[in-house]
Scaffold this active site. Sequence first.
Site, mmCIF file in Angstrom:
data_model
loop_
_atom_site.group_PDB
_atom_site.id
_atom_site.type_symbol
_atom_site.label_atom_id
_atom_site.label_comp_id
_atom_site.label_asym_id
_atom_site.label_seq_id
_atom_site.Cartn_x
_atom_site.Cartn_y
_atom_site.Cartn_z
ATOM 1 N N HIS A 1 -2.377 -1.906 -13.238
ATOM 2 C CA HIS A 1 -1.615 -3.077 -13.685
ATOM 3 C C HIS A 1 -0.896 -2.843 -15.012
ATOM 4 O O HIS A 1 0.046 -3.553 -15.336
ATOM 5 C CB HIS A 1 -2.509 -4.330 -13.758
ATOM 6 C CG HIS A 1 -3.482 -4.348 -14.876
ATOM 7 N ND1 HIS A 1 -4.774 -3.884 -14.751
ATOM 8 C CD2 HIS A 1 -3.364 -4.784 -16.152
ATOM 9 C CE1 HIS A 1 -5.404 -4.031 -15.903
ATOM 10 N NE2 HIS A 1 -4.566 -4.580 -16.769
ATOM 11 N N SER B 1 -6.686 -2.839 -21.720
ATOM 12 C CA SER B 1 -6.813 -2.336 -20.344
ATOM 13 C C SER B 1 -6.424 -0.870 -20.287
ATOM 14 O O SER B 1 -5.417 -0.470 -20.853
ATOM 15 C CB SER B 1 -5.905 -3.134 -19.403
ATOM 16 O OG SER B 1 -6.370 -4.431 -19.245
ATOM 17 N N ASP C 1 -7.165 -0.353 -9.095
ATOM 18 C CA ASP C 1 -6.525 -0.603 -10.381
ATOM 19 C C ASP C 1 -6.553 0.636 -11.273
ATOM 20 O O ASP C 1 -6.787 0.550 -12.466
ATOM 21 C CB ASP C 1 -7.161 -1.814 -11.096
ATOM 22 C CG ASP C 1 -6.284 -2.337 -12.231
ATOM 23 O OD1 ASP C 1 -5.047 -2.115 -12.184
ATOM 24 O OD2 ASP C 1 -6.822 -2.944 -13.165
#
Length: 191
Positions: A83, A189, A113
């Site tokens: 993402h 992230s 992911d």
Amino acid sequence: DKIATQAARSRARERAAAQVVNIYTKKVVEQRQRTPFFNDPFFKQFFGDRFGGAFGAPRQRVERSLGSGVIVSGDGTVVTNHHVIAGASEIRVVLHDNREFDADLVGSDERTDLAVLKLRDVDKELPAIPFGDSDAVEVGDLVLAIGNPFGVGQTVTSGIVSALARAGVTGQDYQSFIQTDAAINPGKSGG
């Protein structure tokens, strides 16, 4: 012992910090410009969608995104989250020592992911974090999450491994996720 735990965290952070990178992406998206009058039911009653096309010409705008990643190979291979780079037209990676590299997407998997990047024009060996043995991880082990939330600089949060062999986390058929309670803030992230 609390002092030993703090010392272990400090040593782990020092060893890992140089391998954590910041990832900046650029994505060009098209959107239609519409005047708000033609969305109004009153005007639609009289004009329908006749004028919507004239005012609905596509317009491009640039979206920017920020995330983190980890150097896993000295040749410039970086692992991050899918993402973080999804749909990016440009990917720029900034190392801990402020060196900057353009990067190419090697591969990405939305379901897990995960994404792999390759830095361009790496002229010397980069510090890479070694992979550990996931079978040796135990519930209660220390976890550090290092990243760059909001682009303010590198930060560290800590937690523990709270569960092993988690399944169904992503709604997919993957199994054996390692669960942690370390905080992953926006921008962190991939770290």
